[in-house]
Design a protein around this motif. Structure first.
Motif, PDB file in Angstrom:
ATOM      1  N   LYS A 120       1.112  -1.385   0.048  1.00 48.57           N
ATOM      2  CA  LYS A 120      -0.202  -0.015   0.305  1.00 48.57           C
ATOM      3  C   LYS A 120       0.919   1.545   0.255  1.00 48.57           C
ATOM      4  O   LYS A 120       0.541   2.562  -0.899  1.00 48.57           O
ATOM      5  CB  LYS A 120      -1.230  -0.076   1.261  1.00 48.57           C
ATOM      6  CG  LYS A 120      -2.233  -1.042   0.951  1.00 48.57           C
ATOM      7  CD  LYS A 120      -3.190  -0.177  -0.149  1.00 48.57           C
ATOM      8  CE  LYS A 120      -4.111  -1.498  -0.077  1.00 48.57           C
ATOM      9  NZ  LYS A 120      -5.254  -0.934  -1.416  1.00 48.57           N
ATOM     10  N   ALA A 121       1.664   1.361   0.848  1.00 50.42           N
ATOM     11  CA  ALA A 121       2.259   2.374   0.632  1.00 50.42           C
ATOM     12  C   ALA A 121       3.570   2.418  -0.339  1.00 50.42           C
ATOM     13  O   ALA A 121       3.664   3.333  -0.837  1.00 50.42           O
ATOM     14  CB  ALA A 121       4.235   1.851   1.919  1.00 50.42           C
ATOM     15  N   GLU A 122       3.559   1.479  -1.117  1.00 46.21           N
ATOM     16  CA  GLU A 122       4.034   1.498  -2.740  1.00 46.21           C
ATOM     17  C   GLU A 122       3.656   1.556  -3.904  1.00 46.21           C
ATOM     18  O   GLU A 122       3.604   2.966  -4.746  1.00 46.21           O
ATOM     19  CB  GLU A 122       4.766   0.015  -3.180  1.00 46.21           C
ATOM     20  CG  GLU A 122       5.205   0.604  -4.228  1.00 46.21           C
ATOM     21  CD  GLU A 122       7.360   1.451  -4.054  1.00 46.21           C
ATOM     22  OE1 GLU A 122       7.706   1.694  -5.406  1.00 46.21           O
ATOM     23  OE2 GLU A 122       7.508   1.546  -2.830  1.00 46.21           O
ATOM     24  N   GLY A 123       2.152   1.258  -3.163  1.00 45.46           N
ATOM     25  CA  GLY A 123       0.948   3.085  -4.195  1.00 45.46           C
ATOM     26  C   GLY A 123       1.034   3.841  -3.996  1.00 45.46           C
ATOM     27  O   GLY A 123       0.381   4.866  -5.000  1.00 45.46           O
ATOM     28  N   ASP A 124       0.890   4.359  -2.837  1.00 43.96           N
ATOM     29  CA  ASP A 124       1.009   5.227  -2.410  1.00 43.96           C
ATOM     30  C   ASP A 124       2.077   6.198  -2.646  1.00 43.96           C
ATOM     31  O   ASP A 124       2.179   7.518  -3.857  1.00 43.96           O
ATOM     32  CB  ASP A 124       1.327   6.048  -0.973  1.00 43.96           C
ATOM     33  CG  ASP A 124       0.275   5.899  -0.431  1.00 43.96           C
ATOM     34  OD1 ASP A 124      -0.792   5.816  -1.157  1.00 43.96           O
ATOM     35  OD2 ASP A 124      -0.227   5.770   1.097  1.00 43.96           O
ATOM     36  N   ARG A 125       2.948   5.775  -3.083  1.00 44.79           N
ATOM     37  CA  ARG A 125       4.332   6.665  -3.927  1.00 44.79           C
ATOM     38  C   ARG A 125       4.460   6.360  -5.275  1.00 44.79           C
ATOM     39  O   ARG A 125       4.089   7.395  -5.908  1.00 44.79           O
ATOM     40  CB  ARG A 125       5.966   5.689  -3.829  1.00 44.79           C
ATOM     41  CG  ARG A 125       6.529   5.540  -2.079  1.00 44.79           C
ATOM     42  CD  ARG A 125       7.663   5.521  -2.185  1.00 44.79           C
ATOM     43  NE  ARG A 125       7.992   4.290  -2.156  1.00 44.79           N
ATOM     44  CZ  ARG A 125       7.418   3.757  -0.630  1.00 44.79           C
ATOM     45  NH1 ARG A 125       7.360   4.783   0.964  1.00 44.79           N
ATOM     46  NH2 ARG A 125       7.650   2.055  -0.319  1.00 44.79           N
ATOM     47  N   ALA A 126       3.512   5.824  -5.174  1.00 45.11           N
ATOM     48  CA  ALA A 126       3.506   5.754  -7.457  1.00 45.11           C
ATOM     49  C   ALA A 126       1.795   6.781  -7.588  1.00 45.11           C
ATOM     50  O   ALA A 126       2.281   7.612  -8.556  1.00 45.11           O
ATOM     51  CB  ALA A 126       2.275   4.179  -7.926  1.00 45.11           C
TER      52      ALA A 126
END
Length: 328
Positions: free
Chosen positions: A138-144
């Motif tokens: 989910k955090a990497e999705g935020d960064r995307a």
């Protein structure tokens, strides 16, 4: 009339999101695989596109068919899902990603957007579907989302803490509803002061709409109840809603271990505390539902559909052993 495409849309958060946008006079389309019952199947106001959201061609076909103004992505579980979606829907007025409070990688009270560090995510975690990798993904999705916004996409993120309410198929909260309805003494791990802020599902849905309409590209917004009761207080609130009288019995880690249990075996128990600041979302005009209303609606639906959550917490016979031991 503006057009909203809800990726997901038939189960829990997605179901309430569809209702939220309908109530705000949007023309709504659902995109999913059609594997779950569609509560809007007989509603002419809701269109349905069937397909796998992980397939880029499916997303592109939905874009051509719907030409959405707003896309709410309820089922982006991998960072690649977000990167593809923000590319396909780069020209929409708003793309809103349903992230999670689990995206935070530091224990702070409260956790604040842009201040509290996000979890790191390795290449392996980004493609591994497990409970342990959920927060990093989910955090990497935020960064995307942030990267897409930097390229000119009006993309934003909403981070709910653990969600409760009608049609919650996870039944984590239903465990406590059932305990309060069925028994006059219940075990609460520790001293009952476990604090895991909850988010009422209709408030999550309204947050998604508010952020779509008024949020800032590249920003993330926490969502959770503005008042965060402890676990013991939740039991008391549920007892008041159900019209029952319940004695909460605190059990230490040692007390529970004697029965082969741990505090984490009880749904919505958490140590350390998990609390998200919602000031940023409130600045957009959002507010949460009072607990009396939220619990009335939640309990009514759980009763109607016989949700008990018993498989998600300790068996009552084992809980009774703990109660008997503490009474000696």
């Amino acid at each position: 009339m503006e057009r909203a495409l809800v990726v997901g849309g038939t189960r829990f958060i997605g179901r309430h999101t569809v209702a939220e946008f309908l109530d705000a006079d949007y023309d709504v389309t659902i995109l999913n695989r059609g594997r779950h019952e569609n509560p809007f199947a007989d509603d002419p106001a809701v269109d349905h596109v069937e397909g796998d959201r992980r397939d880029r061609e499916t997303l592109e076909a939905a874009r051509r068919r719907v030409d959405p103004d707003v896309v709410v992505d309820c089922v982006a579980y991998f960072p690649k899902d977000v990167r593809v979606a923000t590319d396909v829907f780069a020209d929409v007025d708003a793309y809103v990603y349903v992230s999670s409070g689990a995206a935070y990688g530091a224990e702070r009270v409260p956790k604040r957007e842009g201040d509290t560090a996000l979890a790191s995510c390795t290449d392996e975690q980004a493609t591994t579907d497990s409970r342990e990798t959920y927060g990093p993904r989910k955090a990497e999705g935020d960064r995307a989302v942030f990267a897409a916004a930097a390229d000119g996409v009006r993309a934003m993120s909403v981070r709910p803490t653990v969600v409760y309410g009608p049609y919650d198929y996870t039944e984590r909260f239903a465990y406590w509803v059932d305990r309060v309805q069925s028994f006059d003494r219940v075990v609460v791990p520790g001293d009952g002061l476990s604090l895991w802020q909850m988010a009422y599902v209709e408030d999550v849905a309204s947050a998604l709409r508010v952020v779509a309409e008024s949020g800032t590209a590249g920003e993330a917004y926490n969502v959770g109840d503005e008042h965060a009761p402890t676990l013991g207080q939740w039991v008391d609130l549920l007892a008041a809603t159900c019209g029952t009288s319940v004695e909460t019995v605190g059990a230490s880690e040692r007390d529970l271990a004697r029965a082969g249990l741990a505090p984490e075996d009880f749904p919505v128990y958490r140590d350390p505390p998990h609390l998200l600041s919602v000031a940023k979302l409130r600045d957009l005009g959002w507010s949460s539902t009072d607990h009396e209303t939220a619990l009335d609606r939640t309990v009514a639906e759980h009763r109607e559909n016989d949700r008990t959550g018993r498989e998600y917490g300790p068996d009552r016979a084992i809980e009774r052993d703990v109660l008997d031991a503490l009474a000696e």
